[in-house]
Design a protein around this motif. Structure first.
Motif, PDB file in Angstrom:
ATOM      1  N   ASP A  61       5.133  56.162  57.572  1.00  0.00           N
ATOM      2  CA  ASP A  61       6.592  55.591  57.239  1.00  0.00           C
ATOM      3  C   ASP A  61       6.591  55.336  55.782  1.00  0.00           C
ATOM      4  OD1 ASP A  61       7.394  55.563  59.913  1.00  0.00           O
ATOM      5  OD2 ASP A  61       6.151  53.722  60.294  1.00  0.00           O
ATOM      6  N   TYR A  62       7.735  55.596  55.445  1.00  0.00           N
ATOM      7  CA  TYR A  62       8.018  55.207  53.933  1.00  0.00           C
ATOM      8  C   TYR A  62       8.468  53.650  53.644  1.00  0.00           C
ATOM      9  CZ  TYR A  62      11.241  55.186  49.621  1.00  0.00           C
ATOM     10  OH  TYR A  62      11.699  55.138  48.488  1.00  0.00           O
ATOM     11  N   ILE A  63       8.068  53.054  52.999  1.00  0.00           N
ATOM     12  CA  ILE A  63       8.127  51.707  53.007  1.00  0.00           C
ATOM     13  C   ILE A  63       9.255  51.543  51.691  1.00  0.00           C
ATOM     14  CG2 ILE A  63       7.151  49.274  52.039  1.00  0.00           C
ATOM     15  CD1 ILE A  63       4.762  50.179  53.656  1.00  0.00           C
ATOM     16  N   GLY A  64       9.042  52.138  50.388  1.00  0.00           N
ATOM     17  CA  GLY A  64       9.996  51.914  49.441  1.00  0.00           C
ATOM     18  C   GLY A  64       9.105  52.289  48.179  1.00  0.00           C
ATOM     19  N   CYS A  65       9.915  52.282  47.234  1.00  0.00           N
ATOM     20  CA  CYS A  65       9.560  52.683  45.708  1.00  0.00           C
ATOM     21  C   CYS A  65       9.929  51.674  44.611  1.00  0.00           C
ATOM     22  CB  CYS A  65       9.811  53.907  45.640  1.00  0.00           C
ATOM     23  SG  CYS A  65      11.649  54.133  44.923  1.00  0.00           S
ATOM     24  N   GLN A  66       9.315  51.777  43.530  1.00  0.00           N
ATOM     25  CA  GLN A  66       9.589  50.868  42.365  1.00  0.00           C
ATOM     26  C   GLN A  66       9.310  51.708  40.902  1.00  0.00           C
ATOM     27  OE1 GLN A  66       6.320  47.904  43.393  1.00  0.00           O
ATOM     28  NE2 GLN A  66       6.320  47.815  41.152  1.00  0.00           N
ATOM     29  N   SER A  67       9.899  51.589  40.055  1.00  0.00           N
ATOM     30  CA  SER A  67       9.674  52.269  38.753  1.00  0.00           C
ATOM     31  C   SER A  67       9.222  51.103  37.855  1.00  0.00           C
ATOM     32  CB  SER A  67      10.972  52.938  38.513  1.00  0.00           C
ATOM     33  OG  SER A  67      12.175  52.129  38.030  1.00  0.00           O
ATOM     34  N   GLY A  68       8.734  51.611  36.711  1.00  0.00           N
ATOM     35  CA  GLY A  68       8.290  50.772  35.695  1.00  0.00           C
ATOM     36  C   GLY A  68       7.241  51.486  34.601  1.00  0.00           C
ATOM     37  N   LEU A  69       6.491  50.873  34.193  1.00  0.00           N
ATOM     38  CA  LEU A  69       5.606  51.427  33.111  1.00  0.00           C
ATOM     39  C   LEU A  69       4.323  51.675  34.125  1.00  0.00           C
ATOM     40  CD1 LEU A  69       5.502  48.799  30.045  1.00  0.00           C
ATOM     41  CD2 LEU A  69       5.725  50.957  30.166  1.00  0.00           C
ATOM     42  N   MET A  70       4.078  53.087  33.702  1.00  0.00           N
ATOM     43  CA  MET A  70       2.746  53.363  34.290  1.00  0.00           C
ATOM     44  C   MET A  70       1.598  52.504  34.637  1.00  0.00           C
ATOM     45  SD  MET A  70       3.209  56.809  35.799  1.00  0.00           S
ATOM     46  CE  MET A  70       1.822  57.417  35.746  1.00  0.00           C
ATOM     47  N   THR A  71       1.074  51.766  33.460  1.00  0.00           N
ATOM     48  CA  THR A  71       0.140  51.127  33.474  1.00  0.00           C
ATOM     49  C   THR A  71       0.320  49.938  34.212  1.00  0.00           C
ATOM     50  OG1 THR A  71       0.901  50.066  31.429  1.00  0.00           O
ATOM     51  CG2 THR A  71      -0.846  51.785  30.977  1.00  0.00           C
ATOM     52  N   ASP A  72       1.505  49.354  34.248  1.00  0.00           N
ATOM     53  CA  ASP A  72       2.095  48.032  35.399  1.00  0.00           C
ATOM     54  C   ASP A  72       1.795  48.672  36.625  1.00  0.00           C
ATOM     55  OD1 ASP A  72       2.326  46.523  32.832  1.00  0.00           O
ATOM     56  OD2 ASP A  72       4.644  46.541  33.132  1.00  0.00           O
ATOM     57  N   LEU A  73       2.494  49.744  36.999  1.00  0.00           N
ATOM     58  CA  LEU A  73       2.124  50.451  38.501  1.00  0.00           C
ATOM     59  C   LEU A  73       0.976  50.439  38.716  1.00  0.00           C
ATOM     60  CD1 LEU A  73       5.254  52.957  38.219  1.00  0.00           C
ATOM     61  CD2 LEU A  73       5.434  50.844  39.203  1.00  0.00           C
ATOM     62  N   VAL A  74       0.092  50.936  37.975  1.00  0.00           N
ATOM     63  CA  VAL A  74      -1.337  51.384  38.229  1.00  0.00           C
ATOM     64  C   VAL A  74      -2.023  49.969  38.489  1.00  0.00           C
ATOM     65  CG1 VAL A  74      -3.474  52.024  37.557  1.00  0.00           C
ATOM     66  CG2 VAL A  74      -1.507  53.328  37.151  1.00  0.00           C
ATOM     67  N   ARG A  75      -1.663  49.021  37.792  1.00  0.00           N
ATOM     68  CA  ARG A  75      -2.462  47.455  37.903  1.00  0.00           C
ATOM     69  C   ARG A  75      -2.207  46.940  39.236  1.00  0.00           C
ATOM     70  NH1 ARG A  75      -2.338  46.811  32.862  1.00  0.00           N
ATOM     71  NH2 ARG A  75      -0.154  46.200  32.576  1.00  0.00           N
ATOM     72  N   GLY A  76      -0.450  47.268  39.516  1.00  0.00           N
ATOM     73  CA  GLY A  76       0.055  46.662  40.890  1.00  0.00           C
ATOM     74  C   GLY A  76      -0.366  47.259  41.990  1.00  0.00           C
ATOM     75  N   ILE A  77      -1.195  48.576  41.848  1.00  0.00           N
ATOM     76  CA  ILE A  77      -1.861  48.997  43.143  1.00  0.00           C
ATOM     77  C   ILE A  77      -2.755  48.340  43.987  1.00  0.00           C
ATOM     78  CG2 ILE A  77      -3.227  50.987  44.200  1.00  0.00           C
ATOM     79  CD1 ILE A  77      -2.246  52.780  42.056  1.00  0.00           C
ATOM     80  N   SER A  95       3.345  67.806  36.544  1.00  0.00           N
ATOM     81  CA  SER A  95       3.035  66.691  36.340  1.00  0.00           C
ATOM     82  C   SER A  95       1.565  66.650  35.681  1.00  0.00           C
ATOM     83  CB  SER A  95       3.022  65.403  37.067  1.00  0.00           C
ATOM     84  OG  SER A  95       2.656  64.298  36.489  1.00  0.00           O
ATOM     85  N   PRO A  96       1.153  66.403  34.571  1.00  0.00           N
ATOM     86  CA  PRO A  96       0.037  66.394  33.776  1.00  0.00           C
ATOM     87  C   PRO A  96      -0.886  65.239  34.276  1.00  0.00           C
ATOM     88  CG  PRO A  96       1.477  65.714  32.204  1.00  0.00           C
ATOM     89  CD  PRO A  96       2.325  66.038  33.368  1.00  0.00           C
ATOM     90  N   ASN A  97      -0.257  64.110  34.657  1.00  0.00           N
ATOM     91  CA  ASN A  97      -1.139  62.997  35.153  1.00  0.00           C
ATOM     92  C   ASN A  97      -0.266  62.185  36.110  1.00  0.00           C
ATOM     93  OD1 ASN A  97       0.556  61.773  33.223  1.00  0.00           O
ATOM     94  ND2 ASN A  97      -0.891  61.777  31.712  1.00  0.00           N
ATOM     95  N   PHE A  98      -0.777  62.094  37.429  1.00  0.00           N
ATOM     96  CA  PHE A  98      -0.410  61.047  38.429  1.00  0.00           C
ATOM     97  C   PHE A  98      -1.420  60.596  39.240  1.00  0.00           C
ATOM     98  CE2 PHE A  98      -0.110  65.272  40.052  1.00  0.00           C
ATOM     99  CZ  PHE A  98      -0.551  65.160  41.550  1.00  0.00           C
ATOM    100  N   ILE A  99      -1.173  59.608  39.971  1.00  0.00           N
ATOM    101  CA  ILE A  99      -2.249  59.041  40.777  1.00  0.00           C
ATOM    102  C   ILE A  99      -1.892  59.108  42.287  1.00  0.00           C
ATOM    103  CG2 ILE A  99      -3.600  57.030  41.137  1.00  0.00           C
ATOM    104  CD1 ILE A  99      -3.043  56.108  38.238  1.00  0.00           C
ATOM    105  N   LEU A 100      -2.871  59.315  43.301  1.00  0.00           N
ATOM    106  CA  LEU A 100      -3.059  59.301  44.428  1.00  0.00           C
ATOM    107  C   LEU A 100      -3.694  57.976  44.902  1.00  0.00           C
ATOM    108  CD1 LEU A 100      -2.435  62.764  45.634  1.00  0.00           C
ATOM    109  CD2 LEU A 100      -0.768  61.300  45.377  1.00  0.00           C
TER     110      LEU A 100
END
Length: 189
Positions: A58-74, A89-94
């Motif tokens: 199920d899809y919960i939601g999404c948020q945008s922001g600085l990539m470094t902040d998003l990675v820290r928030g994982i 995309s040359p760089n993304f994270i799963l």
């Protein structure tokens, strides 16, 4: 004697909003929901056909922001893999939750679904990280089919590691903006 006046640095998020680097929120939410729908439709079928184990996504939601902040928030309770997809995309994270990997490992070792309970989350062992690589590979396959990058290239996926709020792409993603899309995966009860 005079000292040169230096202006305070502008907030990166404000600069991105002023220059259009963040995109508009409505478009970001639509793309996030589309990707979430893609996963909820196709990942369960792919997963079940390869493992014989049913899951619900199920899809919960999404948020945008600085990539470094998003990675820290994982968060630390995830296995993450640095990825790239040529012509997209040359760089993304799963990322995949450690609880899911631990439960999947238990299920694959023969535990009955009704006997499995929510595990106590911890860092993954090497064999669990190997299983996470397989799961993340399937996630990348679903993404690749949905974004339809020109050339039909497969995603390049680095080996997963226990999240510590950093990525191997930290230097490349500094100052870049992205979207974090969250999904909920149910396995058994």
């Amino acid at each position: 004697m005079t000292t040169p006046d230096t202006a305070p640095a502008m907030d990166h998020a404000l600069l991105a909003k002023l220059t259009g680097g963040l995109g508009d929120q409505k478009t970001i939410l639509k793309i996030g929901a589309d990707v979430g729908h893609l996963y909820s439709e196709f990942l369960p079928d792919m997963f079940h056909s390869e493992t014989g184990i049913p899951i619900e996504v199920d899809y919960i939601g999404c948020q945008s922001g600085l990539m470094t902040d998003l990675v820290r928030g994982i968060g630390p309770e995830f296995a993450v893999a640095d990825c790239s997809l040529r012509n997209w995309s040359p760089n993304f994270i799963l990322a995949c939750g450690n609880a899911f990997i631990m439960t999947l490992m238990e299920r694959m070792l023969g535990a009955l679904p009704e006997t499995i309970s929510e595990p106590e989350v911890r860092s993954l062992s090497q064999i669990e990280l190997d299983l996470a690589a397989l799961v993340i590979g399937r996630m990348a396959g679903v993404l690749r089919s949905g974004v339809n990058a020109p050339g039909g290239f497969e995603a390049a996926i680095d080996p997963p590691y226990n999240s510590k709020g950093k990525s191997g792409f930290d230097e490349q993603i500094t100052g870049q903006y992205g979207v974090l899309i969250r999904l909920k995966v149910d396995l058994g009860k």
